[in-house]
Design an enzyme around this catalytic site. Structure first.
Site, PDB file in Angstrom:
ATOM      1  N   ASP A   1       0.801  -1.220   0.000  1.00 33.89           N
ATOM      2  CA  ASP A   1       0.000   0.000   0.000  1.00 33.89           C
ATOM      3  C   ASP A   1       0.840   1.280   0.000  1.00 33.89           C
ATOM      4  O   ASP A   1       1.752   1.437   0.811  1.00 33.89           O
ATOM      5  CB  ASP A   1      -0.870   0.082   1.266  1.00 33.89           C
ATOM      6  CG  ASP A   1      -1.546  -1.219   1.624  1.00 33.89           C
ATOM      7  OD1 ASP A   1      -1.080  -2.275   1.185  1.00 33.89           O
ATOM      8  OD2 ASP A   1      -2.527  -1.162   2.370  1.00 33.89           O
TER       9      ASP A   1
ATOM     10  N   GLN B   1       4.128   0.481   2.416  1.00 33.31           N
ATOM     11  CA  GLN B   1       4.207  -0.728   3.227  1.00 33.31           C
ATOM     12  C   GLN B   1       5.329  -1.613   2.687  1.00 33.31           C
ATOM     13  O   GLN B   1       5.344  -1.928   1.489  1.00 33.31           O
ATOM     14  CB  GLN B   1       2.877  -1.478   3.168  1.00 33.31           C
ATOM     15  CG  GLN B   1       1.692  -0.690   3.698  1.00 33.31           C
ATOM     16  CD  GLN B   1       1.666  -0.667   5.215  1.00 33.31           C
ATOM     17  OE1 GLN B   1       1.235  -1.614   5.852  1.00 33.31           O
ATOM     18  NE2 GLN B   1       2.133   0.422   5.804  1.00 33.31           N
TER      19      GLN B   1
ATOM     20  N   TRP C   1       1.225   0.114   9.861  1.00 34.14           N
ATOM     21  CA  TRP C   1       0.376  -0.103   8.701  1.00 34.14           C
ATOM     22  C   TRP C   1      -0.003   1.215   8.037  1.00 34.14           C
ATOM     23  O   TRP C   1       0.560   2.254   8.321  1.00 34.14           O
ATOM     24  CB  TRP C   1      -0.851  -0.930   9.111  1.00 34.14           C
ATOM     25  CG  TRP C   1      -0.499  -2.374   9.398  1.00 34.14           C
ATOM     26  CD1 TRP C   1       0.737  -2.947   9.321  1.00 34.14           C
ATOM     27  CD2 TRP C   1      -1.380  -3.402   9.819  1.00 34.14           C
ATOM     28  NE1 TRP C   1       0.676  -4.280   9.652  1.00 34.14           N
ATOM     29  CE2 TRP C   1      -0.624  -4.587   9.961  1.00 34.14           C
ATOM     30  CE3 TRP C   1      -2.748  -3.466  10.081  1.00 34.14           C
ATOM     31  CZ2 TRP C   1      -1.181  -5.809  10.355  1.00 34.14           C
ATOM     32  CZ3 TRP C   1      -3.316  -4.664  10.478  1.00 34.14           C
ATOM     33  CH2 TRP C   1      -2.533  -5.832  10.615  1.00 34.14           C
ATOM     34  N   THR C   2      -1.014   1.149   7.182  1.00 32.32           N
ATOM     35  CA  THR C   2      -1.312   2.272   6.279  1.00 32.32           C
ATOM     36  C   THR C   2      -1.752   3.533   7.002  1.00 32.32           C
ATOM     37  O   THR C   2      -2.439   3.484   8.017  1.00 32.32           O
ATOM     38  CB  THR C   2      -2.363   1.807   5.256  1.00 32.32           C
ATOM     39  OG1 THR C   2      -1.722   0.909   4.368  1.00 32.32           O
ATOM     40  CG2 THR C   2      -2.947   2.948   4.464  1.00 32.32           C
TER      41      THR C   2
ATOM     42  N   ARG D   1      -9.038   0.265  10.431  1.00 33.00           N
ATOM     43  CA  ARG D   1      -7.721   0.632   9.890  1.00 33.00           C
ATOM     44  C   ARG D   1      -7.780   1.658   8.758  1.00 33.00           C
ATOM     45  O   ARG D   1      -8.806   1.889   8.157  1.00 33.00           O
ATOM     46  CB  ARG D   1      -6.976  -0.614   9.420  1.00 33.00           C
ATOM     47  CG  ARG D   1      -7.657  -1.468   8.377  1.00 33.00           C
ATOM     48  CD  ARG D   1      -6.796  -2.707   8.091  1.00 33.00           C
ATOM     49  NE  ARG D   1      -7.411  -3.658   7.174  1.00 33.00           N
ATOM     50  CZ  ARG D   1      -8.228  -4.638   7.540  1.00 33.00           C
ATOM     51  NH1 ARG D   1      -8.563  -4.801   8.815  1.00 33.00           N
ATOM     52  NH2 ARG D   1      -8.727  -5.467   6.624  1.00 33.00           N
ATOM     53  N   ASP D   2      -6.603   2.233   8.539  1.00 31.85           N
ATOM     54  CA  ASP D   2      -6.302   3.087   7.383  1.00 31.85           C
ATOM     55  C   ASP D   2      -6.996   4.453   7.436  1.00 31.85           C
ATOM     56  O   ASP D   2      -7.888   4.740   6.635  1.00 31.85           O
ATOM     57  CB  ASP D   2      -6.656   2.367   6.064  1.00 31.85           C
ATOM     58  CG  ASP D   2      -6.138   0.939   6.022  1.00 31.85           C
ATOM     59  OD1 ASP D   2      -5.107   0.661   6.658  1.00 31.85           O
ATOM     60  OD2 ASP D   2      -6.764   0.093   5.367  1.00 31.85           O
TER      61      ASP D   2
ATOM     62  N   GLU E   1     -11.138  -1.393   3.356  1.00 33.12           N
ATOM     63  CA  GLU E   1      -9.774  -0.986   3.697  1.00 33.12           C
ATOM     64  C   GLU E   1      -9.442   0.297   2.937  1.00 33.12           C
ATOM     65  O   GLU E   1     -10.083   0.625   1.931  1.00 33.12           O
ATOM     66  CB  GLU E   1      -8.761  -2.028   3.227  1.00 33.12           C
ATOM     67  CG  GLU E   1      -8.895  -3.404   3.807  1.00 33.12           C
ATOM     68  CD  GLU E   1      -7.669  -4.238   3.435  1.00 33.12           C
ATOM     69  OE1 GLU E   1      -6.879  -4.508   4.350  1.00 33.12           O
ATOM     70  OE2 GLU E   1      -7.508  -4.623   2.263  1.00 33.12           O
TER      71      GLU E   1
ATOM     72  N   ASP F   1     -11.638  -5.744   0.962  1.00 32.73           N
ATOM     73  CA  ASP F   1     -10.761  -6.791   1.481  1.00 32.73           C
ATOM     74  C   ASP F   1     -11.155  -8.165   0.938  1.00 32.73           C
ATOM     75  O   ASP F   1     -10.308  -9.021   0.706  1.00 32.73           O
ATOM     76  CB  ASP F   1     -10.839  -6.769   3.019  1.00 32.73           C
ATOM     77  CG  ASP F   1      -9.712  -7.563   3.662  1.00 32.73           C
ATOM     78  OD1 ASP F   1      -8.665  -7.738   3.014  1.00 32.73           O
ATOM     79  OD2 ASP F   1      -9.885  -8.012   4.807  1.00 32.73           O
TER      80      ASP F   1
END
Length: 536
Positions: A8, A24, A67-68, A131-132, A186, A219
């Site tokens: 990502d 990432q 992570w992102t 997330r993200d 995501e 996802d």
């Protein structure tokens, strides 16, 4: 294209003369795991210099991966970075980081906020479904607002939070948006586009001439879907223009119909455009990736804007800077009869930029229209209608790229014009990778989709070729297809280009220009790059 065990795109931005790209990255292998933030900089989005890792998992709140995340410019020009950490207990939390030295144009060192995490999964949200965070945008009352992807059962959702300092947050009871049966969202992206101009807009812009895009990476299917709609600042909700093609619905819009995932845009204040980054994964086996020691690349950055002609889709186009790699060019004007393949003499054809327009002979069009014996193409689909060898009245026609001399390996990028039930023509833009390689541990699908063609428009395509990557742009970027292919014979000097017309009833005229392309310069950064003599 940046190649590494990368995934990502994260926090892209332009700062003090440099484009920054974080991503990432697994420093320990060509597979997912041990994720840190890689960091590279460029003056032109094409030639890149690798810098030391920006952030590594060194705290309890990101022990299982940095992570992102996304960058936001504050009013004073300073930067904050929000990112997801996977904690020591594998809980997804949001964290704040900022540059250690704002005067450093390279943003080499990042400080993680001592009060991290700033957000934890709210009640009712799974520990691994949060997330993200997006780039923040300004609300009408001067707060900052972000959205974060999640799911409730099988409904994909985007949660909304407001903040003034990026440290404490207020969660809205309402969601920015939700779509049933789409699974986990995501890498949500949310941004404005102009209804009247093709220039980009800062993420906080709103008003009557503005539409808003929600994009989510699904996802479940590993597809980036987007939809166009209207954002209401007062209650922090977004409503799609066309609910039947809402975010994540399988027939809905995609940035790209090939390999393209976990994408992220940023507003390039330097040139007044919005730029889209997308991660191009592999189509071969994990064993092959481990053997070659790397996997995945980033696509050529694209400008992205609302299609002001249709108002119903985005248009994407490689950034203008890619043209700096163009070397010698050749122009062609060819008439291709039905069932013909013609070699295009351009020399080695592994690194090319092709811009082409096609015309179907008028008499042939009229004949197909007027002849009731020419059957309707029952619901044509690039993916399921058998690829470039299956012939129809008005297609397929286009290019065989990354081909060897005998065409035992080739990937076809083409248009297919179908006659619909109402006798109206419907145009499709497709890429057939089924004969792209002799290798057998490769997924070789046919990609593509419908492409809008307005009255009076010629059929146009642009193709960027780079050894194992094909990026196709139909009708000025209304429909885009990125493919990863792994030829065994059509490599380096043995790579050839062909023009083909596999239609049954149509003669095609193709006018096109082909450029040989130079390689982008991608290497580690040194003191010399700043014009500072190195001490060695």
């Amino acid at each position: 294209m940046l190649a590494s065990p990368s995934a990502d795109p994260n926090g892209p931005l332009f700062y003090k003369g440099w484009y920054h790209f974080f991503y990432q990255y697994n420093p320990n292998g060509a597979v997912w795991g041990d994720i840190v933030w890689g960091h590279a900089v460029s003056k032109d989005l094409i030639h890149w210099l690798y810098l030391p890792f920006a952030m590594v998992p060194d705290q309890w709140y990101d022990a299982n991966g940095v992570w992102t995340g996304s960058a936001t410019f504050l009013d004073d020009g300073s930067i904050v970075m929000l990112y997801t950490g996977s904690t020591d207990k594998f809980v997804q939390v949001q964290n704040l980081a900022y540059p250690e030295d704002p005067k450093d144009p390279l943003l080499l060192k990042w400080t993680k906020f001592s009060g991290n995490p700033v957000l934890v999964p709210p009640p009712g949200i799974g520990a691994k479904d949060f997330r993200d965070p997006t780039t923040a945008w300004k609300t009408s009352d001067g707060k900052w607002r972000i959205t974060i992807g999640s799911k409730i059962n099988r409904t994909g959702i985007s949660l909304i939070y407001d903040t003034t300092d990026f440290k404490t947050y207020e969660k809205h009871e309402t969601l920015l948006h939700q779509v049933p049966n789409t699974g986990m969202w995501e890498c949500v992206d949310f941004y404005p586009v102009s209804k009247t101009k093709d220039k980009g807009l800062d993420t906080s812009v709103n008003g009557p001439d503005v539409k808003h895009i929600i994009k989510a990476s699904m996802d479940d299917t590993r597809i980036d879907h987007y939809a166009i709609g209207t954002y209401y600042d007062s209650n922090a909700t977004w409503v799609p223009d066309n609910p039947s093609i809402d975010v994540g619905i399988s027939t809905g819009l995609r940035y790209d119909y090939g390999k393209f995932y976990a994408s992220k845009t940023f507003y390039d204040q330097h040139k007044g455009r919005r730029i889209l980054w997308g991660w191009i994964g592999e189509s071969d086996s994990e064993a092959a990736d481990v053997q070659k020691g790397w996997s995945s690349v980033q696509g050529i950055p694209r400008t992205v804007a609302l299609d002001t002609k249709t108002g119903k889709n985005l248009v994407q186009w490689p950034v203008k800077e890619i043209e700096s790699l163009r070397l010698r060019s050749k122009k062609f004007h060819m008439k291709v009869e039905p069932g013909t393949v013609v070699p295009v003499e351009v020399g080695p054809a592994a690194q090319l930029d092709i811009e082409a327009e096609f015309k179907i002979k008028k008499d042939d069009l009229e004949e197909v229209f007027g002849d009731d014996s020419v059957e309707d193409d029952k619901e044509f689909s690039c993916e399921t209608s058998g690829g470039a060898t299956v012939r129809g009245a008005l297609g397929p026609f286009g290019f065989s790229v990354l081909a060897d001399q005998s065409l035992s390996e080739q990937t076809q990028v083409y248009f297919y014009v179908a006659k619909g039930k109402d006798s109206k023509l419907k145009t499709f833009f497709c890429t057939d990778t089924s004969r792209s390689t002799m290798a057998n541990d490769v997924v070789k699908p046919v990609y593509g989709s419908f492409v809008p063609v307005l009255k009076g428009e010629k059929l146009t395509m642009r193709i960027l070729l780079d050894h194992s990557i094909i990026e196709g742009f139909g009708q000025g970027g209304r429909t885009c297809i990125t493919s990863r292919v792994y030829p065994t014979k059509a490599i380096y000097g043995a790579t050839r280009l062909f023009l083909f017309n596999n239609a049954i009833d149509a003669t095609i005229t193709a006018s096109f220009k082909v450029w040989q392309m130079n390689s982008a310069f991608i290497r580690p950064f040194s003191a010399d790059d700043l014009g500072v003599p190195s001490s060695t």
